[in-house]
Scaffold this motif. Structure first.
Motif, PDB file in Angstrom:
ATOM      1  N   ILE A  72      25.148  49.716  11.857  1.00 13.45           N
ATOM      2  CA  ILE A  72      24.243  49.323  10.763  1.00 13.45           C
ATOM      3  C   ILE A  72      24.432  50.243   9.545  1.00 13.45           C
ATOM      4  O   ILE A  72      24.550  49.768   8.419  1.00 13.45           O
ATOM      5  N   ILE A  99      28.586  57.308   6.076  1.00 11.01           N
ATOM      6  CA  ILE A  99      29.792  58.092   5.762  1.00 11.01           C
ATOM      7  C   ILE A  99      30.110  59.057   6.904  1.00 11.01           C
ATOM      8  O   ILE A  99      31.266  59.242   7.267  1.00 11.01           O
ATOM      9  N   THR A 148      27.059  52.001   8.729  1.00 15.35           N
ATOM     10  CA  THR A 148      28.364  51.752   8.109  1.00 15.35           C
ATOM     11  C   THR A 148      28.291  50.491   7.257  1.00 15.35           C
ATOM     12  O   THR A 148      28.833  50.454   6.143  1.00 15.35           O
ATOM     13  N   LEU A 149      27.628  49.466   7.765  1.00 11.66           N
ATOM     14  CA  LEU A 149      27.500  48.231   6.987  1.00 11.66           C
ATOM     15  C   LEU A 149      26.732  48.487   5.699  1.00 11.66           C
ATOM     16  O   LEU A 149      27.084  47.969   4.636  1.00 11.66           O
ATOM     17  N   ILE A 150      25.682  49.315   5.803  1.00 14.26           N
ATOM     18  CA  ILE A 150      24.893  49.603   4.597  1.00 14.26           C
ATOM     19  C   ILE A 150      25.721  50.397   3.591  1.00 14.26           C
ATOM     20  O   ILE A 150      25.604  50.207   2.385  1.00 14.26           O
ATOM     21  N   TYR A 151      26.615  51.232   4.099  1.00 12.49           N
ATOM     22  CA  TYR A 151      27.500  51.972   3.200  1.00 12.49           C
ATOM     23  C   TYR A 151      28.275  51.008   2.297  1.00 12.49           C
ATOM     24  O   TYR A 151      28.569  51.306   1.147  1.00 12.49           O
ATOM     25  N   PHE A 152      28.620  49.844   2.830  1.00 15.62           N
ATOM     26  CA  PHE A 152      29.428  48.893   2.068  1.00 15.62           C
ATOM     27  C   PHE A 152      28.623  47.964   1.152  1.00 15.62           C
ATOM     28  O   PHE A 152      29.193  47.050   0.580  1.00 15.62           O
ATOM     29  N   PHE A 153      27.315  48.182   1.038  1.00 16.79           N
ATOM     30  CA  PHE A 153      26.549  47.332   0.124  1.00 16.79           C
ATOM     31  C   PHE A 153      26.998  47.559  -1.318  1.00 16.79           C
ATOM     32  O   PHE A 153      27.118  48.696  -1.763  1.00 16.79           O
ATOM     33  N   PHE A 154      27.226  46.452  -2.039  1.00 12.35           N
ATOM     34  CA  PHE A 154      27.722  46.578  -3.400  1.00 12.35           C
ATOM     35  C   PHE A 154      26.632  46.390  -4.444  1.00 12.35           C
ATOM     36  O   PHE A 154      26.708  46.919  -5.534  1.00 12.35           O
ATOM     37  N   SER A 155      25.623  45.582  -4.107  1.00 13.25           N
ATOM     38  CA  SER A 155      24.689  45.189  -5.158  1.00 13.25           C
ATOM     39  C   SER A 155      23.465  46.098  -5.236  1.00 13.25           C
ATOM     40  O   SER A 155      22.488  45.772  -5.876  1.00 13.25           O
ATOM     41  N   ARG A 156      23.510  47.237  -4.578  1.00 13.11           N
ATOM     42  CA  ARG A 156      22.389  48.191  -4.656  1.00 13.11           C
ATOM     43  C   ARG A 156      22.934  49.567  -4.958  1.00 13.11           C
ATOM     44  O   ARG A 156      23.956  49.978  -4.416  1.00 13.11           O
ATOM     45  N   GLU A 157      22.245  50.285  -5.809  1.00 15.15           N
ATOM     46  CA  GLU A 157      22.608  51.685  -6.004  1.00 15.15           C
ATOM     47  C   GLU A 157      22.194  52.426  -4.744  1.00 15.15           C
ATOM     48  O   GLU A 157      21.244  52.031  -4.066  1.00 15.15           O
ATOM     49  N   ARG A 158      22.897  53.512  -4.444  1.00 14.27           N
ATOM     50  CA  ARG A 158      22.553  54.243  -3.219  1.00 14.27           C
ATOM     51  C   ARG A 158      21.399  55.194  -3.464  1.00 14.27           C
ATOM     52  O   ARG A 158      21.587  56.372  -3.751  1.00 14.27           O
TER      53      ARG A 158
END
Lengths: 374, 219, 220
Positions: B151, B175, B153-163
């Motif tokens: 989960i 990471i 790792t998948l969230i790491y790849f989110f593009f449409s949200r700033e971290r």
């Protein structure tokens, strides 16, 4: 009763007994194999536990009702299934199963048939996969066309992608070339296709800056398409005159021969920037280490999980997995393409939801949800 | 004789390639160019026997001599193949796009369901399946860790949200999982690569007579 | 028209290949096989052009007497001898097999083995980087490496207190196993799922003609 007569009667019945029993219990059934191309029939029968004396089963088949039964195969005792793969779609077949006992006695089941193998128009076992494809594609298409409505999408910074601009700028300042390596995958690798899309953006920028772009290829089909991509990019940049088709060339499909040649190019041509985008195998480090030693700015991108650590260790920036696929959309700034990135995010949310629901159901002892993902 | 020459050639080329570790030099350049030439020639010969003859030449021959007119269908892809050459004729160079459209469309379509099944479904299943085994605490702890890892790792790849906030924290955890995973796969391959090197060095030691005599005297 | 036809071809081929996966009917399977063969046939022509570009590159180097033109002669020699040996003598011909065994295989194996050196230099650089990411990567690498060689267990058994060794005699191996099947597996799955979504998205954009740099410049 006369003992002689009794003995004869008993002797007479011994061989008949199993015949009667197996004929009753074998209970042979034949069905058309579901979800196939009509190329097989499944035969099933009940294993007779009362008779551990069974040596084997023999299966007979005929294409007419009477006679002409030919043996087509055997089954071990304890096995209750036989798949007949040598059938023609649409034809009727009749079967008999013969039980052979250790003492040599044989017994035939009643004949069954006709069983007609048919081809199915939809493989029902793939229904969950079809559902998944429909849902994910639907979401992606929705967001791609939703983006058309002009609603602004925020996309976070991806350092590896910003480095691409920087690398091209540096090559231009130094008056040196850019080397683009699109991996050793063929056209059937999606990473290669993603790489070709990135190449189209990079070659357009390079064309605008009039920076030479060298593209050594390891797949002849990919090379042909990449030539066209770069020619189109030059036209888009309004510089068809600067397109040099000889800068895109084929080397060889052989992995390490390709690596040796590209290493040679890195050392001798001294490009200012190197991009490795696409599918890679063991040659990744042979290329990236030589590039690193020669002091070139290097940006890599791949979904080849085993090669990612090597690119991370040797390159300035590395696009990992999905970032490779997002690169083309990100570089193009085209709203349609950016919309697909939002769709991919929703896809990931769905996957996360499925995992959480699956875990809860699995803990509660329900297996069916997990089985959907087989 | 033929074999003896072969071994000497192999020894020479092995040394030529290793010389690259010092720096680029004529020996490596020779080996590199020879390798490219030979492997391209090899490819051509293999393509002639496994693709050209059985898929183009023999079907056309049987269509012409044996009257198997169905085999004429190979003319369609052959024509598409010939369209690739239209690039060299500026007036017709738009034709080159037809085979490309065919090849790209075909690759794109064929992959979607396969990827869905192998890279998404199997991975989801692999993550939730272990929760069925409640026999040991260790197994469940491991399963929870893998699930959280997937989960994050998948969230790491989110593009449409700033971290930022929660998603920022989770993607940081992502990471960590990624780096441990990469390190593990790095470490996993080291021994395999060293054994390749040992294999080559062993080949040299066994086959260079001078070294071989020293090595075998020492044994 | 010139622009529409490639779009239609891409769309039809893409959709057909997508749905044939779910249809076991022999009609579809034979069309699928036919298309595979078509791609193979187009590949032959692509290879001819590909080899043509290689020949042209080196031919120009020779005719222009560019620096190192002699090496281009080597490329030609290798290409012509191997291709003619294979085409005329067959792929089991003596000369073809000899070239493969004594030139191709050793060159291949030696290039591959260079990785041992490159891995060492890459690891050294990671070691010097001193960032959290690089440290994590290196620690995991060392743990797995030690777990995979006998010396790992040997060192553990020699150095650790006896009572610990009695409890877990093969600790390095077990830890390595855990790292591979635990965190490493989680990361792999995450990357795989993400990349798969990206790949599906890329495929769809090709089929729908949104991503079409391969057959049209936007000015056309």
């Amino acid at each position: 009763m006369n003992r002689k007569i009794l003995a004869i009667i008993i002797l007479f019945f011994i061989p008949i007994l199993p015949i009667i029993s197996t004929a009753e219990t074998a209970n042979l059934r034949g069905i058309d194999t579901p979800n196939d191309n009509g190329g097989s029939i499944i035969l099933e029968w009940e294993v007779d536990t009362e008779f551990p004396r069974i040596k084997s089963y023999r299966i007979f088949r005929s294409e007419v009702t009477i006679g002409d039964m030919k043996p087509i195969g055997n089954a071990e005792p304890g096995v209750n299934r036989y798949i007949d793969n040598k059938v023609t779609r649409g034809k009727g077949y009749y079967y008999i199963i013969q039980t052979i006992y250790n003492d040599g006695v044989v017994a035939n089941s009643p004949m069954i048939g006709p069983v007609v193998p048919k081809a199915q128009w939809f493989d029902k076992s793939l229904l969950p996969t079809a559902g998944g494809v429909l849902i994910i594609s639907g979401i992606l298409i929705f967001f791609i066309y939703h983006a058309k409505s002009g609603k602004k999408l925020t996309i976070r910074r991806i350092p590896g992608l910003e480095a691409i601009d920087e690398a091209i700028g540096r090559a231009t300042e130094m008056g040196k070339s850019i080397l683009y390596v699109s991996g050793i995958g063929g056209i059937r690798s999606m990473a290669t296709i993603a790489s070709m899309n990135i190449l189209s953006r990079i070659s357009r920028m390079a064309a605008e800056y009039e920076t030479p772009l060298l593209v050594p290829c390891s797949d002849p089909v990919v090379m042909n398409i990449e030539r066209e991509i770069i020619r189109n990019a030059h036209m888009d940049a309004g510089r068809p005159d600067t397109y040099r088709q000889e800068n895109v060339f084929f080397i060889t499909e052989e992995q390490f021969a390709y690596a040796a040649a590209v290493d040679g190019m890195i050392i001798r041509e001294k490009p200012a920037a190197i991009f490795y985008m696409g599918a890679f195998m063991a040659e990744s480090l042979i290329l990236a280490e030589v590039g690193n030693v020669s002091g070139t700015i290097q940006v890599a991108g791949t979904d080849s999980i085993t090669q990612l650590p090597f690119f991370i260790a040797s390159c300035d920036y590395t696009l990992m997995g999905e970032e490779l696929y997002a690169a083309s959309a990100y570089l193009s700034k085209d709203p349609l393409l950016l919309g697909s990135l939002k769709g991919q995010d929703i896809g990931k949310l769905i996957v996360i939801a499925c995992i959480i629901i699956g875990v809860i159901l699995q803990l509660l002892g329900y297996q069916w949800f997990t089985n959907l993902f087989r | 004789m033929f074999n003896a020459i072969g071994i000497w050639v192999a020894i020479g080329l092995t040394i030529c390639v290793y010389s690259f570790l010092y720096k680029d030099n004529p020996l490596f350049k020779f080996a590199e160019h020879l390798f490219v030439g030979i492997s391209a020639g090899y490819l051509l010969a293999i393509a002639y026997h496994t693709n050209f003859l059985p898929y183009i030449y023999y079907p056309l021959k049987s269509a012409l001599t044996e009257g198997k007119y169905r085999e004429f269908s190979v003319l369609i892809p052959s024509l598409m193949g010939l369209m690739l050459f239209s690039r060299f004729v500026p007036r017709y160079n738009w034709m080159v796009r037809w085979p490309f459209a065919f090849l790209m469309g075909y690759s794109a379509g064929v992959k979607i369901p396969v990827i869905m099944q192998a890279d998404i479904y199997r991975q989801i299943q692999g993550t939730i399946q272990p929760f069925g085994d409640k026999s040991s605490l260790w197994a469940i702890t491991n399963a929870v860790m893998i699930m959280l890892g997937v989960i994050c790792t998948l969230i790491y790849f989110f593009f449409s949200r700033e971290r930022k906030g929660l998603s920022g924290g989770l993607s940081e955890a992502g990471i960590i999982f990624l780096m441990i995973g990469f390190g593990a796969s790095f470490g996993y391959t080291v021994m395999a690569r060293i054994s390749l090197l040992i294999g080559r060095v062993d080949f040299l030691l066994q086959n260079i007579p001078f070294i071989n005599s020293i090595v075998s005297n020492g044994r | 028209m010139k622009r529409q036809i490639p779009l239609i071809i891409s769309f039809v081929c893409g959709i057909f290949m997508l749905i044939q996966f779910f249809i076991p009917h022999p009609g579809f399977i034979s069309v699928y096989r036919g298309i595979l063969n078509w791609a193979r046939i187009i590949g032959v022509f692509a290879l001819i052009i590909g080899i043509g570009t290689l020949v042209r590159l080196h031919f120009r180097r020779i005719t222009r007497r560019s620096p190192g033109w002699f090496y281009s002669v080597v490329v030609f020699a290798g290409l012509i001898v191997t291709a003619s040996a294979g085409i005329i003598g067959g792929t089991r011909g003596k000369l073809f097999v000899w070239i493969f065994q004594n030139i191709n295989i050793p060159l291949d194996a030696t290039m591959f083995s260079l990785l041992a050196f490159f891995m060492a230099s890459a690891a050294y650089r990671a070691f010097r980087a001193r960032t959290l990411d690089a440290t994590l990567l290196l620690i995991a690498a060392v743990i797995v490496m030690f777990g995979r060689v006998p010396i790992g267990d040997f060192l553990w058994q020699a150095v650790a207190p006896q009572s610990w060794v009695d409890k877990v005699p093969f600790l390095p191996e077990q830890v390595a196993e855990w790292v591979m099947s635990g965190p490493n597996m989680a990361a792999r799955r995450g990357i795989m799922i993400g990349a798969a979504l990206g790949a599906i998205s890329t495929s769809l954009k090709i089929i729908l003609g949104i991503e079409r740099s391969h057959f049209a410049s936007s000015s056309q």
